[in-house]
Enzyme design. Structure first.
Site, PDB file in Angstrom:
ATOM      1  N   GLU A  49       0.832  -1.221   0.000  1.00 30.67           N
ATOM      2  CA  GLU A  49       0.000   0.000   0.000  1.00 30.67           C
ATOM      3  C   GLU A  49       0.855   1.256   0.000  1.00 30.67           C
ATOM      4  OE1 GLU A  49      -2.892  -0.490   3.165  1.00 30.67           O
ATOM      5  OE2 GLU A  49      -4.194  -1.603   1.824  1.00 30.67           O
ATOM      6  N   GLU A  89      -5.602  -8.233  -1.275  1.00 32.95           N
ATOM      7  CA  GLU A  89      -6.316  -8.097   0.007  1.00 32.95           C
ATOM      8  C   GLU A  89      -7.771  -7.764  -0.267  1.00 32.95           C
ATOM      9  OE1 GLU A  89      -4.834  -5.424   3.042  1.00 32.95           O
ATOM     10  OE2 GLU A  89      -2.770  -5.878   2.484  1.00 32.95           O
TER      11      GLU A  89
HETATM   12  C1  BG6 Z   1      -4.465  -2.928   4.621  1.00 39.17           C
HETATM   13  C2  BG6 Z   1      -3.131  -3.395   5.106  1.00 39.17           C
HETATM   14  O1  BG6 Z   1      -4.494  -1.547   4.800  1.00 39.17           O
HETATM   15  O2  BG6 Z   1      -5.624  -3.315   5.257  1.00 39.17           O
HETATM   16  C3  BG6 Z   1      -3.193  -4.529   6.120  1.00 39.17           C
HETATM   17  O3  BG6 Z   1      -2.272  -3.750   4.063  1.00 39.17           O
HETATM   18  C4  BG6 Z   1      -4.384  -4.320   7.024  1.00 39.17           C
HETATM   19  O4  BG6 Z   1      -1.965  -4.537   6.801  1.00 39.17           O
HETATM   20  C5  BG6 Z   1      -5.653  -4.388   6.185  1.00 39.17           C
HETATM   21  O5  BG6 Z   1      -4.444  -5.196   8.086  1.00 39.17           O
HETATM   22  C6  BG6 Z   1      -6.947  -4.293   6.951  1.00 39.17           C
HETATM   23  O6  BG6 Z   1      -6.941  -3.169   7.780  1.00 39.17           O
HETATM   24  P1  BG6 Z   1      -7.227  -3.317   9.329  1.00 39.17           P
HETATM   25  O7  BG6 Z   1      -7.014  -1.965   9.877  1.00 39.17           O
HETATM   26  O8  BG6 Z   1      -8.638  -3.771   9.420  1.00 39.17           O
HETATM   27  O9  BG6 Z   1      -6.272  -4.310   9.825  1.00 39.17           O
END
Ligand code: BG6
Length: 491
Positions: A197, A382
């Protein structure tokens, strides 16, 4: 069949949220190791000392000031230290991933496990051994690793003593680390990503920067771009089989309505995200960003070869995270900060408990948008539903275990995969993989909590670090297993 036979189904994790073992095997501290836990209402902080030696705390975007040093202080809980202990349990976890049918597993290498300070000439042998063992374990089950070289963690020494990415010399440290990975893990890893990111890196945790001056932030980010391009070039040189991608947080963005000013603002909001992809996919800063720098009197100091390096170090694919969509209106800037609650509510969507607007169709729009603009293979690295699970005790084969019924997660993923399918089948998008986030419960990056769970596998651990760390299959585990088995035909 909509998805190609070799489609890379799997799941995603990151060392600082998953691995733990923060002081074991010769590992050095990273900036993530001085981040406290938070919650939806209480922001995570960094504990540090100022130049007078006073202990202080700063939230993500609060500048710490010159001379500040991140430290571990008594009386605070730091979730990264143990996380959910992949370090000791990787065999058990990989066996569970294999049972689900994973063809691919996204993980990150902890930079400080290989280079404890970041400045060493030679890597830490124990760190190399650990990751070699992990990759061999994955190989045993024919699971392809997808490795993020830098997922938000910077060696603490580089942050405290060298001002992190503000110092151009950090480029050399990073490239040495990457070359080591490409050389030592050659034949075991083929898919890589340089920075996680990249559009969410403008803070101390990622850049080691103690100021919020845009000139300094963008200069540090320029060093990151150059380091990424050099890493891509090195990766291709060391093994031409390597496929090296970039990674961006990319939610769908909508204009509030058809008012021309709102539409124009929407285009500018898009540019605010896309310029990162422009640099890493096209190999140069886009004109609109250069104009913005000029207006704001920001001057990026470039060395003679930097433009050439950026041109030559473009990526092979685009990896992106997709969780939610946002609405923009005139006068407002949409920032992908990863922990944002959407300021302008979208009346057509519902939200999860952390205020993230759920929008499966937005995922299809984003796939069309990114593929149309860059024509590079895409990988959803993701995606997922962060929610509170309520385990129920049950007796199976005379043994007490936990059952976790998570229809909300299945519903979220099912709808998103259905839209991916349309993007591939109808819109002709070249999508190569899908690795939903936190395939096993881990620490939330935004809040530092455990209760915000994404996994197919439940981990017995709470927000204060209590629990057995035992693993349990959720209902979604069996559901995803069938999705993979049928290559996405049965959702
Ligand atoms: C992304 C990141 O921003 O979202 C992860 O690459 C992160 O590291 C994921 O865990 C989900 O966000 P969160 O804050 O729910 O963990």
């Amino acid at each position: 069949m909509a998805f190609p036979q070799n489609f890379l189904w799997g799941g995603a994790t990151a060392a600082n949220q998953y691995e733990g073992g923060y002081k074991e095997g010769g590992r050095g501290l990273s900036t993530q190791d001085v981040r406290t836990a938070g919650s939806r209402t209480k922001k995570r902080t960094v504990t540090y000392t100022d130049t007078a030696g006073n202990l202080k705390e700063a939230t993500r975007f609060e500048p710490m000031g010159k001379g500040s040093k991140g430290i571990i202080a008594d009386g605070f809980y730091y979730p990264s230290h143990t996380a959910v202990d992949f370090y000791h349990r990787y065999k058990e976890d990989i066996a569970l991933f294999a049972e689900m049918g994973f063809r691919c597993f996204r993980m990150s290498i902890s930079w400080t496990r290989l280079f404890p300070l970041g400045t060493e000439e030679m890597p830490n042998a124990e760190g190399i051994r650990f990751y070699t063992d992990v990759f061999n374990e994955l190989k045993k089950y024919s699971i392809e690793p997808l490795v993020t070289l830098n997922h938000f963690d910077l060696p603490l020494y580089l942050a405290n003593e060298k001002c992190g990415w503000t110092d151009r010399k950090t480029i050399d440290c990073f490239v040495r680390y990457c070359e080591t990975c490409f050389e030592r893990f050659k034949g075991l890893v083929k898919y890589w990503k340089t920075f996680n990111e990249i559009n969410c890196m403008l803070d101390w945790n990622k850049l080691g920067i103690v100021s919020d001056d845009p000139q300094e932030l963008y200069q540090a980010l320029h060093h990151v771009f150059v380091a990424s391009a050099l890493a891509v070039k090195a990766g291709h040189r060391i093994d031409p089989e390597n496929k090296i991608g970039m990674m961006i947080a990319y939610g769908a963005v909508y204009p509030l309505d058809c008012h021309p000013d709102n539409y124009l603002n929407y285009l500018h909001s898009l540019q605010n995200i896309q310029w990162y992809c422009d640099v890493q996919c096209r190999g140069y800063y886009p004109a609109y960003k250069l104009k913005e720098f000029e207006r704001n009197h920001i001057q990026i100091v470039m060395e003679e070869d930097d433009e050439k390096i950026l041109r030559e170090g473009t990526v092979d694919f685009i990896g992106f995270s997709y969780y939610f969509s946002s609405v923009t209106k005139a006068g407002m800037e949409v920032k992908m900060t990863g922990d944002q609650s959407q300021d302008v509510p979208n009346p057509y969507l519902t939200k999860n408990d952390w205020g993230w607007q759920i929008d499966p169709v937005g995922l299809r729009s984003v796939l069309i948008e990114l593929y149309g603009r860059y024509q590079k293979p895409l990988w959803i690295v993701e995606n997922g539903f962060g929610g509170i699970d309520t385990p129920e005790k049950q007796i199976t084969d005379g043994k007490e275990t936990l059952a976790i019924h998570d229809p909300y997660r299945i519903d979220y993923l099912k709808k998103h995969i259905a839209e991916m399918k349309k993007a591939v089948e109808i819109d002709g998008v070249d999508l190569i993989g899908y690795t939903p986030w936190g395939c096993i419960d881990l620490i939330s990056a935004g809040t530092g909590e455990m209760r915000k769970r994404y996994g197919f596998i439940y981990v017995d651990r709470d927000d204060e670090g209590n629990g057995t760390l035992n693993r349990y299959r959720k209902d979604s585990f069996y559901w995803y297993q069938n999705v993979i088995r049928t290559n996405g035909e049965e959702l």
